[in-house]
Design a protein around this motif. Structure first.
Motif, mmCIF file in Angstrom:
data_model
loop_
_atom_site.group_PDB
_atom_site.id
_atom_site.type_symbol
_atom_site.label_atom_id
_atom_site.label_comp_id
_atom_site.label_asym_id
_atom_site.label_seq_id
_atom_site.Cartn_x
_atom_site.Cartn_y
_atom_site.Cartn_z
ATOM 1 N N UNK A 182 0.799 -1.232 0.000
ATOM 2 C CA UNK A 182 0.000 0.000 0.000
ATOM 3 C C UNK A 182 0.829 1.279 0.000
ATOM 4 N N UNK A 183 2.129 1.184 -0.238
ATOM 5 C CA UNK A 183 2.972 2.374 -0.232
ATOM 6 C C UNK A 183 3.853 2.393 -1.479
ATOM 7 N N UNK A 184 4.202 3.592 -1.918
ATOM 8 C CA UNK A 184 5.093 3.730 -3.060
ATOM 9 C C UNK A 184 6.521 3.346 -2.645
ATOM 10 N N UNK A 195 2.331 14.846 -10.144
ATOM 11 C CA UNK A 195 1.597 15.010 -8.882
ATOM 12 C C UNK A 195 2.181 16.090 -7.970
ATOM 13 N N UNK A 196 3.415 16.511 -8.227
ATOM 14 C CA UNK A 196 3.978 17.599 -7.426
ATOM 15 C C UNK A 196 4.657 17.169 -6.147
ATOM 16 N N UNK A 197 4.906 15.875 -5.965
ATOM 17 C CA UNK A 197 5.613 15.375 -4.778
ATOM 18 C C UNK A 197 7.006 14.907 -5.185
ATOM 19 N N UNK A 198 8.003 15.177 -4.322
ATOM 20 C CA UNK A 198 9.327 14.630 -4.619
ATOM 21 C C UNK A 198 9.396 13.195 -4.111
ATOM 22 N N UNK A 203 7.749 8.323 -1.195
ATOM 23 C CA UNK A 203 8.170 7.006 -0.712
ATOM 24 C C UNK A 203 8.321 6.951 0.802
ATOM 25 N N UNK A 204 7.850 7.965 1.497
ATOM 26 C CA UNK A 204 7.862 7.940 2.960
ATOM 27 C C UNK A 204 6.824 6.928 3.448
ATOM 28 N N UNK A 205 7.061 6.268 4.583
ATOM 29 C CA UNK A 205 6.141 5.218 5.071
ATOM 30 C C UNK A 205 4.702 5.694 5.257
ATOM 31 N N UNK A 206 4.509 6.958 5.646
ATOM 32 C CA UNK A 206 3.158 7.444 5.935
ATOM 33 C C UNK A 206 2.395 7.866 4.685
ATOM 34 N N UNK A 207 3.063 7.868 3.534
ATOM 35 C CA UNK A 207 2.437 8.337 2.295
ATOM 36 C C UNK A 207 1.831 7.139 1.569
ATOM 37 N N UNK A 208 0.489 7.013 1.586
ATOM 38 C CA UNK A 208 -0.160 5.891 0.909
ATOM 39 C C UNK A 208 -0.556 6.292 -0.507
#
Length: 282
Positions: A182-184, A195-198, A203-208
């Protein structure tokens, strides 16, 4: 006072499989004392691990058959022409191991690239102890080598394959990602731009992965995931509304495939931005 239930005693099986007889093949079946030199030599000789004894000069004084095979040497006599310190393919590993032996008197599970007599390389794990010989007062090194060449080569091949895959998608104009648990675990520059995210954020654990799915498409995506987890076959191509970091929604076409990432199941996806095309058609 409550009565305690006795635990069953651990014991060897009543009829163990006998692989052979220590001593001679036709000799007595009893085990001679482990203090007996011939008994120890036979036990060590049958090990798959390479066992060796060297001195401070790097001379190999004794070794078992597995050690000879790791080095590509046919007999103990041939070891006389080899020096243990010259068997290190990487001189820095030799320096580091000798430093540890001087400091601690032992090394445990030290990885070494070992150079065979024919020039080939074997990867081994070395556990070595410095001991003093009571007869000569010399310092000797007693060690055991575990050959991990196949495992190491498989790992190197995986790393090379992953590096090639990364290099390929880094150059792609399409927004590509890999999701696991469930995570990148991987997003390419085109995905980051879309999407505008680095990469550190994505790829941070909290980023689903649901964070980049617009509210109107989340129920559909959750249903797809549930069907896949239930073993159903779903279409690999589907339309979805994406959500950028700045709040913009985008019309996307997504193509997904199930892959293995570092030996475990994962999902690879490619986003095609069709926002302008769809809105011009409307």
């Amino acid at each position: 006072m409550s009565k305690r239930t006795a635990k069953p005693a651990l014991a060897p099986p009543a009829d163990p499989v006998i692989a052979g007889t220590i001593g001679t093949s036709a000799g007595p079946t009893r085990l001679r004392s482990l203090r007996d030199v011939e008994t120890l030599r036979e036990l060590v000789g049958n090990l798959r691990e390479g066992v060796y004894v060297t001195n401070l000069k790097g001379e190999v004084l004794d070794a078992n058959q597995a050690f000879l095979e790791m080095l590509g040497v046919g007999s103990l006599d041939e070891l006389e022409s080899l020096n243990a310190f010259e068997m290190f393919a990487d001189p820095e590993q030799r320096v580091r191991q000798l430093e540890l032996l001087r400091r601690d008197g032992a090394v445990r599970e030290f990885e070494i690239a070992l150079r065979r007599r024919d020039g080939g390389i074997r990867f081994v794990i070395d556990s070595c102890t410095a001991l003093r010989d009571p007869d000569s007062d010399d310092v000797l090194f007693h060690g055991i080598l575990v050959d991990i060449t196949d495992r190491k080569n498989a790992e190197l091949a995986r790393q090379e394959s992953e590096a090639n895959f990364r290099a390929l998608i880094e150059q792609s104009a399409e927004a590509i990602y890999v999701i696991q648990d469930d995570a990148f675990v991987l997003v390419n520059p085109a995905w980051q731009k879309l999407f505008g995210y680095d990469v550190e954020e994505a790829c941070a654990p909290a980023f689903t992965y649901m964070r980049v799915i617009a509210p109107q498409s989340r129920a559909m995506v959750e249903e797809r995931v549930a069907r896949i987890e239930a073993g159903e076959v779903v279409a690999s191509r589907f339309d979805v509304a994406g959500l950028a970091r700045d709040g913009r929604t985008m019309d996307l076409v997504c193509n997904v495939a199930q892959i293995l990432w570092r030996g475990r199941p994962a999902t690879q996806g490619i986003y095609h931005d069709v926002t302008d095309l769809k809105r011009s058609a409307d």
